[in-house]
Design a protein around this motif. Structure first.
Motif, mmCIF file in Angstrom:
data_model
loop_
_atom_site.group_PDB
_atom_site.id
_atom_site.type_symbol
_atom_site.label_atom_id
_atom_site.label_comp_id
_atom_site.label_asym_id
_atom_site.label_seq_id
_atom_site.Cartn_x
_atom_site.Cartn_y
_atom_site.Cartn_z
ATOM 1 N N THR A 1 3.595 12.737 8.098
ATOM 2 C CA THR A 1 2.750 13.487 7.169
ATOM 3 C C THR A 1 3.107 14.967 7.177
ATOM 4 O O THR A 1 3.684 15.488 8.141
ATOM 5 N N ILE A 2 2.729 15.613 6.085
ATOM 6 C CA ILE A 2 2.801 17.055 5.952
ATOM 7 C C ILE A 2 1.586 17.462 5.137
ATOM 8 O O ILE A 2 1.094 16.679 4.310
ATOM 9 N N THR A 3 1.055 18.640 5.382
ATOM 10 C CA THR A 3 -0.074 19.090 4.567
ATOM 11 C C THR A 3 0.406 19.349 3.145
ATOM 12 O O THR A 3 1.585 19.639 2.905
ATOM 13 N N MET A 4 -0.504 19.250 2.210
ATOM 14 C CA MET A 4 -0.146 19.572 0.825
ATOM 15 C C MET A 4 0.314 21.021 0.723
ATOM 16 O O MET A 4 1.218 21.347 -0.046
ATOM 17 N N ARG A 5 -0.299 21.885 1.518
ATOM 18 C CA ARG A 5 0.138 23.283 1.547
ATOM 19 C C ARG A 5 1.590 23.362 2.014
ATOM 20 O O ARG A 5 2.415 24.079 1.435
ATOM 21 N N ASP B 1 1.686 11.429 3.188
ATOM 22 C CA ASP B 1 2.921 10.764 3.580
ATOM 23 C C ASP B 1 3.787 10.677 2.322
ATOM 24 O O ASP B 1 3.546 9.841 1.447
ATOM 25 N N PHE B 2 4.777 11.553 2.210
ATOM 26 C CA PHE B 2 5.653 11.580 1.040
ATOM 27 C C PHE B 2 6.857 10.666 1.285
ATOM 28 O O PHE B 2 7.504 10.738 2.329
ATOM 29 N N ILE B 3 7.146 9.830 0.282
ATOM 30 C CA ILE B 3 8.281 8.908 0.395
ATOM 31 C C ILE B 3 9.079 8.949 -0.906
ATOM 32 O O ILE B 3 8.518 8.841 -2.006
ATOM 33 N N CYS C 1 -3.634 10.540 4.679
ATOM 34 C CA CYS C 1 -3.035 9.290 4.214
ATOM 35 C C CYS C 1 -1.655 9.176 4.860
ATOM 36 O O CYS C 1 -0.793 10.031 4.650
ATOM 37 N N VAL C 2 -1.459 8.134 5.651
ATOM 38 C CA VAL C 2 -0.169 7.932 6.311
ATOM 39 C C VAL C 2 0.057 6.438 6.517
ATOM 40 O O VAL C 2 -0.870 5.694 6.817
ATOM 41 N N ALA C 3 1.292 6.024 6.327
ATOM 42 C CA ALA C 3 1.644 4.611 6.476
ATOM 43 C C ALA C 3 1.900 4.264 7.932
ATOM 44 O O ALA C 3 2.454 5.054 8.694
ATOM 45 N N ASN C 4 1.509 3.041 8.281
ATOM 46 C CA ASN C 4 1.942 2.445 9.542
ATOM 47 C C ASN C 4 3.188 1.627 9.209
ATOM 48 O O ASN C 4 3.096 0.573 8.584
ATOM 49 N N THR C 5 4.337 2.110 9.601
ATOM 50 C CA THR C 5 5.608 1.503 9.171
ATOM 51 C C THR C 5 6.122 0.428 10.130
ATOM 52 O O THR C 5 7.255 -0.041 9.975
ATOM 53 N N ARG D 1 0.855 -1.189 0.000
ATOM 54 C CA ARG D 1 0.000 0.000 0.000
ATOM 55 C C ARG D 1 0.887 1.234 0.000
ATOM 56 O O ARG D 1 1.289 1.748 1.044
ATOM 57 N N LEU D 2 1.172 1.689 -1.200
ATOM 58 C CA LEU D 2 2.177 2.729 -1.410
ATOM 59 C C LEU D 2 1.599 4.126 -1.196
ATOM 60 O O LEU D 2 0.562 4.475 -1.751
ATOM 61 N N GLN D 3 2.324 4.917 -0.414
ATOM 62 C CA GLN D 3 1.923 6.298 -0.155
ATOM 63 C C GLN D 3 2.409 7.217 -1.290
ATOM 64 O O GLN D 3 2.661 6.749 -2.399
#
Length: 300
Positions: free
Chosen positions: A233-237, A199-201, A268-272, A160-162
Motif C-alpha cells: 500500500t501507499i497513501t493517496m497523498r 493497493d495500486f496494481i 484497502c490491500v490485497a492478501n496475495t 476482488r480487484l484492488q
C-alpha cells in the motif's frame, strides 16, 4: 479455449481481449449495443474473435447458449460517474451478470459433465460507499450463493480487484485525472487529505493474474474468492506526490481541499498469498508503471 468476455470495450476488458487473442484463444466479446469498442478495433477482423451485442437478459442468455463458451469472464460494469441513474447501475452491475449465471445454470455452456467457471470482477469497497459498490457486492453474493447451490454446473470465482491503473484508462478515474493534471501543469489540484492507503496494481499485472486464475480454475471451490493486488500500500497523498515527481510538474497539490466521501475506506490491500501459491507475482512497480504512463502520454 473458448472464452466469453463481457465489457470488452472497457479498460480491463480490452486488455484481456488483446492478451487472450494473442494467446490464440477463441473469444466471444459480449457488449451492450451502446458500448464503444475503439479499444479493440484491431481485433474485429481476426477469425477467432466474435463481437456480440445484447442488452436484455433474454438476449444475453440466448447468446451464451449459441456460443457455448468453455469459461466466462465478467468485467462489464457501471461506476455511475457518467450520469447513470440507479436503474442503469443496477442493470449493468447486477442484471447482466445474473443473466450469465442463469445461462450457465440452464446448461448453455460447453462443459458437459463439469462445472462452468465464471471469473467475476468484484470490488473491495464496502457496499455503503457507493451504488457501484453496493450493486457489485450484491452480484458477488448472488454468484456465490448460486454456485454453492449448484456446484455441478457452476464455479463462481470472485476476483476482488484492488486499485488498477495503467495507460489508456478512463479520464474519470482518479489515477488518470491526477496524471493528466500533472502533465498539463494545472496550477492547483484539489484533493482530500490523502491519508487513505491503497493497493495500486498495474493493468498488465492484473491481466496476468486473471490468466493465471483461469489456468488454475480447477483448484478453486465452487463458490470462491481471491484477492488481486500488489499486496503493498501507499497513501493517496504518496501516490499523488509520486505522480507529480515523475511528471516533473509544478502543480500545487492542495491536500484537504476536498472532504472524504461518506464511508470512505481508509485501508484497502490485497492478501496475495493465494495468487503467489499459483505462481503469480507482480512485475510492474508503481514508479515504473507511472513512468511508462507519463512517457507514453508525452510521446503522443
Amino acid at each position: 479455449m473458448h472464452i466469453l468476455l463481457t465489457g470488452p470495450g472497457g479498460f480491463l476488458g480490452s486488455a484481456l481481449a488483446h492478451y487472450w487473442a494473442g494467446c490464440g484463444h477463441t473469444l466471444s466479446l459480449l457488449a451492450r449495443p451502446s458500448s464503444g469498442l475503439s479499444r479493440i478495433d484491431v481485433l474485429a477482423d481476426q477469425p477467432e474473435v466474435h463481437i456480440l451485442r445484447a442488452s436484455t437478459p433474454e438476449e444475453i442468455t440466448s447468446l451464451v447458449c449459441e456460443t457455448a463458451p468453455d469459461v466466462i469472464v465478467h468485467t462489464a460494469c457501471s461506476y455511475g460517474r457518467k450520469g447513470e441513474n440507479p436503474l442503469d447501475v443496477m442493470e449493468a452491475n447486477l442484471v447482466l451478470g445474473t443473466a450469465l449465471l442463469q445461462a450457465v445454470l440452464n446448461g448453455a455452456t460447453a462443459n458437459s459433465g463439469a462445472p462452468t467457471t465464471i471469473l467475476n470482477t468484484g470490488t473491495v469497497l464496502a457496499p455503503n460507499v457507493s451504488l457501484y459498490a453496493l450493486s457489485k457486492s450484491q452480484f458477488s453474493a448472488w454468484g456465490a450463493t448460486l454456485a454453492a447451490q449448484a456446484p455441478a454446473r457452476l464455479r463462481f470465482i470472485d476476483l476482488r480487484l484492488q486499485q488498477m491503473y495503467g495507460p489508456g484508462d478512463d479520464h474519470s478515474k482518479f489515477t488518470t485525472h491526477v496524471i493528466e493534471s500533472c502533465l498539463s501543469n494545472q496550477p492547483r489540484l484539489a484533493l482530500t487529505p490523502g491519508e487513505q492507503r491503497r493497493d495500486f496494481i498495474h493493468v498488465d499485472d492484473v491481466v496476468r493474474a486473471y490468466d493465471c486464475i483461469l489456468e488454475h480454475r480447477d483448484r478453486f471451490a465452487a463458490s470462491d474468492a481471491i484477492d488481486v493486488g500488489s499486496g503493498e500500500t501507499i497513501t493517496m497523498r504518496g501516490f499523488v506526490e509520486l505522480a507529480k515527481q515523475v511528471a516533473g510538474a509544478s502543480t500545487v497539490l492542495d491536500f484537504g481541499a476536498v472532504p472524504y466521501r461518506a464511508n470512505e475506506a481508509m485501508l484497502c490491500v490485497a492478501n496475495t498469498a493465494r495468487l503467489n501459491a499459483l505462481g503469480w507475482r507482480p512485475k510492474v512497480s508503481l514508479t515504473d508503471g507511472l513512468t511508462s504512463m507519463i512517457r507514453l502520454a508525452t510521446d503522443l
